[in-house]
Design a protein around this motif. Structure first.
Motif, mmCIF file in Angstrom:
data_model
loop_
_atom_site.group_PDB
_atom_site.id
_atom_site.type_symbol
_atom_site.label_atom_id
_atom_site.label_comp_id
_atom_site.label_asym_id
_atom_site.label_seq_id
_atom_site.Cartn_x
_atom_site.Cartn_y
_atom_site.Cartn_z
ATOM 1 N N THR A 1 0.845 -1.186 0.000
ATOM 2 C CA THR A 1 0.000 0.000 0.000
ATOM 3 C C THR A 1 0.887 1.245 0.000
ATOM 4 O O THR A 1 2.115 1.162 0.220
ATOM 5 N N VAL A 2 0.274 2.406 -0.212
ATOM 6 C CA VAL A 2 1.029 3.660 -0.199
ATOM 7 C C VAL A 2 1.699 3.861 1.164
ATOM 8 O O VAL A 2 2.862 4.259 1.258
ATOM 9 N N THR A 3 0.977 3.538 2.245
ATOM 10 C CA THR A 3 1.589 3.718 3.576
ATOM 11 C C THR A 3 2.778 2.799 3.778
ATOM 12 O O THR A 3 3.793 3.214 4.358
ATOM 13 N N GLU A 4 2.675 1.582 3.273
ATOM 14 C CA GLU A 4 3.807 0.655 3.384
ATOM 15 C C GLU A 4 5.002 1.121 2.546
ATOM 16 O O GLU A 4 6.157 1.002 2.962
ATOM 17 N N ARG A 5 4.717 1.674 1.366
ATOM 18 C CA ARG A 5 5.801 2.195 0.522
ATOM 19 C C ARG A 5 6.490 3.377 1.202
ATOM 20 O O ARG A 5 7.721 3.508 1.154
ATOM 21 N N GLY B 1 0.210 7.338 -4.871
ATOM 22 C CA GLY B 1 -1.078 6.821 -5.347
ATOM 23 C C GLY B 1 -1.824 7.785 -6.241
ATOM 24 O O GLY B 1 -2.844 7.435 -6.839
ATOM 25 N N THR C 1 -4.165 7.725 2.673
ATOM 26 C CA THR C 1 -2.756 7.385 2.376
ATOM 27 C C THR C 1 -1.768 8.052 3.327
ATOM 28 O O THR C 1 -0.577 7.738 3.278
#
Length: 592
Positions: free
Chosen positions: A2-6, A47, A81
């Motif tokens: 996900t964007v947060t993980e990236r 994203g 995000t």
């Protein structure tokens, strides 16, 4: 991921490398407006899928800066995000530079991939942050290090553009540029803008979606032309013809080591606004740099006689396809299932029926109702909605033909409209018609004329958050400089042969969007004791929807302009239609 993980993965890498803030622009290595999948780092980390925007990631926040075209879209895509939206140009919203100046403290490190930030931008940042002794980390691509499934660099086949389409050979174009180099006493011209390289060498490719360009760099001297590109993309015939004209192919990434070998004392001309900072920093310190606009910029924008004649043909073909589309849409909406995506596909198929059609010139914007309020919304399987027999559909589409590129917007009444929809449809049309009929002194630029399009809205305290028009390339980028219509910034003098869009609009969030767009070519008008006067010719040949117009809001002059334009549309388009379509067009181009 996900964007947060990236973002978490990027921050971990930043911490490891000692980077406190990381700048992620939209750009590829060539300052292109649109970029290939390999280069979509900003999309990957935020994203947000729009074509314009810059991200800044620090250890405790992430921000995305984008312009008014994308405020609604960005707000939706960033939700959840942790990426904060910064609306560029809005009151009290800091610029990226203002944000960095305030956020970074003494001795911190700002990082970015130096291949994706222009030399001009990098120099400005270093000057801005010099008093804080900010360090710069610009040799590494940190997004690339965490992007495990990154697509490969594009390597699409290269084609030559015959002189019957280009109107001038590559040898003639190179000779023209070399004469300019001599005038400026430059030994070397470094060119990295992909559309400029394609124009200069009369080659086209497909390395950016809908942009027929070739991933490449070019170095031009008095004796040689070195093209840095992937040889696998070139057929033997193309290679042989390039060689015959003195163009030597080199590996794509060798540009950085090559420029480092330019002898001391040589003068290199380049545009720091376009050439990336790593390339400029690779030049020897003893080389003199002339920082000027690309020598190809103006010649590319001023279409020659052959190009203009071809564009007229392309626009008749395109006009046939779009007119057939509007007829089909108005006849069938509510009787069969039509969605934004299926409507766009139907128009694509109609364009494909035209001889020498190659592809869409950009992703089609077919938007219904509230979707049309998002200026550059483009339907996807996740957002696709059905069209209903009421309200307005905005269709901003275009095609690439061997005869040139088209870009047209028509806002179509699918059924009953509100008084408000009709009012603003007509007000936007008033501005469009007045700009198309402008008569002006040579020396004017788009900034002088933009008011003509906005005045009906400004009179009511209304406006739209985008430029009124942009230059258009010949079978190249659909957005091309230096000509434009923008009241906020100056642009080039409008020259005979320049093709510019005329596209005022009006947007009400969650309700509707309206835009009327034709391409117009600049021409000479009369010459008097006061000098040379100029005017425009409409290239686009498609009717405006009379069902959406409130005639009481048009004065006699404006009605005359519309009636004259519609008579020309009928004359040029009707011979290519079926009897039913022709009868419909007769009705929809009637005098009002």
């Amino acid at each position: 991921m996900t964007v947060t993980e990236r973002l978490s993965a990027l921050r971990a890498l930043m911490k490891e490398k000692g980077v406190d803030a990381y700048l992620v622009p939209t750009d590829d290595f060539h300052a292109s407006e649109y970029v290939g999948d390999y280069f979509k780092c900003r999309k990957y980390i935020t994203g947000f899928t729009g074509s314009a925007g810059t991200a800044v990631i620090t250890m405790d926040m992430a921000g995305l800066w984008t312009d008014g075209r994308y405020f609604i879209q960005a707000a939706q895509q960033l939700e959840g995000t942790t990426v904060e939206l910064f609306k560029m140009g809005e009151p009290e919203v800091p610029t990226i530079h203002e944000f960095l100046k305030e956020k970074l403290t003494e001795g911190m490190c700002l990082g970015f991939d130096g291949r994706t930030v222009s030399a001009a931008e990098a120099e400005e940042l270093k000057e801005l942050l010099s008093d804080k002794k900010i360090r710069f980390s610009v040799e590494e691509d940190l997004i690339g290090e965490i992007w495990t499934e990154r697509p490969a660099l594009s390597c699409e086949p290269v084609m030559e553009l015959d002189i019957k389409w280009a109107g001038e050979s590559r040898a003639e174009k190179c000779a023209r540029v070399r004469r300019k180099m001599q005038e400026k006493q430059a030994d070397v011209f470094v060119l990295t803008s992909l559309d400029d390289i394609a124009w200069l060498l009369n080659i086209r490719g497909n390395d950016i979606h809908c942009c027929p360009v070739v991933l490449s760099y070019l170095v031009l001297t008095e004796e040689e032309a070195l093209l840095f590109a992937n040889e696998k993309a070139f057929g033997q015939d193309v290679l042989a013809n390039l060689k015959k004209d003195g163009v030597v192919l080199k590996p794509y990434n060798d540009i950085y080591t090559y420029v480092n070998t330019i002898p001391a004392g040589k003068t290199v001309i380049l545009s720091k606004a376009n050439v990336n900072s790593r390339l400029v920093n690779s030049l020897p310190a003893e080389v003199k740099i002339l920082d000027e606009e690309n020598l190809t910029l103006l010649p590319k924008a001023i279409k020659n006689h052959t190009e203009v004649e071809n564009e007229r043909i392309a626009h008749i073909k395109d006009g046939v396809a779009v007119t057939k589309f509007i007829y089909w849409l108005k006849q069938n909406v509510g009787k069969m299932e039509i969605t934004e995506l299926s409507a766009a596909e139907h128009l694509f198929q109609l364009r494909k029926e035209q001889e020498n059609f190659l592809d869409n010139s950009f992703d089609p914007i077919v938007s219904y109702g509230g979707h049309a309020a998002m200026c550059h919304y483009s339907p996807s399987p996740e957002t696709d909605i059905p069209l209903e027999p009421k309200g307005l559909a905005l269709c901003d589409t275009g095609g690439h033909y061997l005869e040139g590129s088209t870009d047209i917007t028509r806002t179509i009444a699918l059924g009953e409209l509100t008084e408000k929809e009709q009012k603003y449809f007509t007000l936007v049309l008033k501005g469009h018609l007045r700009l198309s009929d402008a008569r002006f002194h040579y020396g004017c630029c788009g900034q002088n004329l933009d008011y003509l399009a906005r005045e009906p809205l400004w009179r009511l305290g209304e406006d739209y958050n985008h430029g009124t028009g942009h230059g258009v390339g010949y079978l190249l980028n659909i957005h091309e400089g230096p000509n434009s219509f923008r009241w906020k910034s100056s642009s080039a003098v409008l020259e005979e042969g320049m093709i510019t869009s005329n596209e005022p609009g009006y947007y009400v969030e969650n309700e509707f969007g309206i835009r009327h767009e034709n391409l117009i070519v600049c021409k000479k008008a009369e010459k008097t004791a006061y000098g040379q006067f100029m005017c425009f010719e409409n290239l686009t040949m498609v009717p405006f929807d009379l069902d959406a117009i409130n005639p009481e809001l048009l004065d006699t002059y404006e009605k005359g302009l519309l009636n004259s334009y519609h008579a020309e549309v009928y004359e040029k388009i009707s011979p290519y239609l079926t009897e039913e379509e022709k009868n419909w067009l007769k009705e929809y181009t009637r005098a009002i």
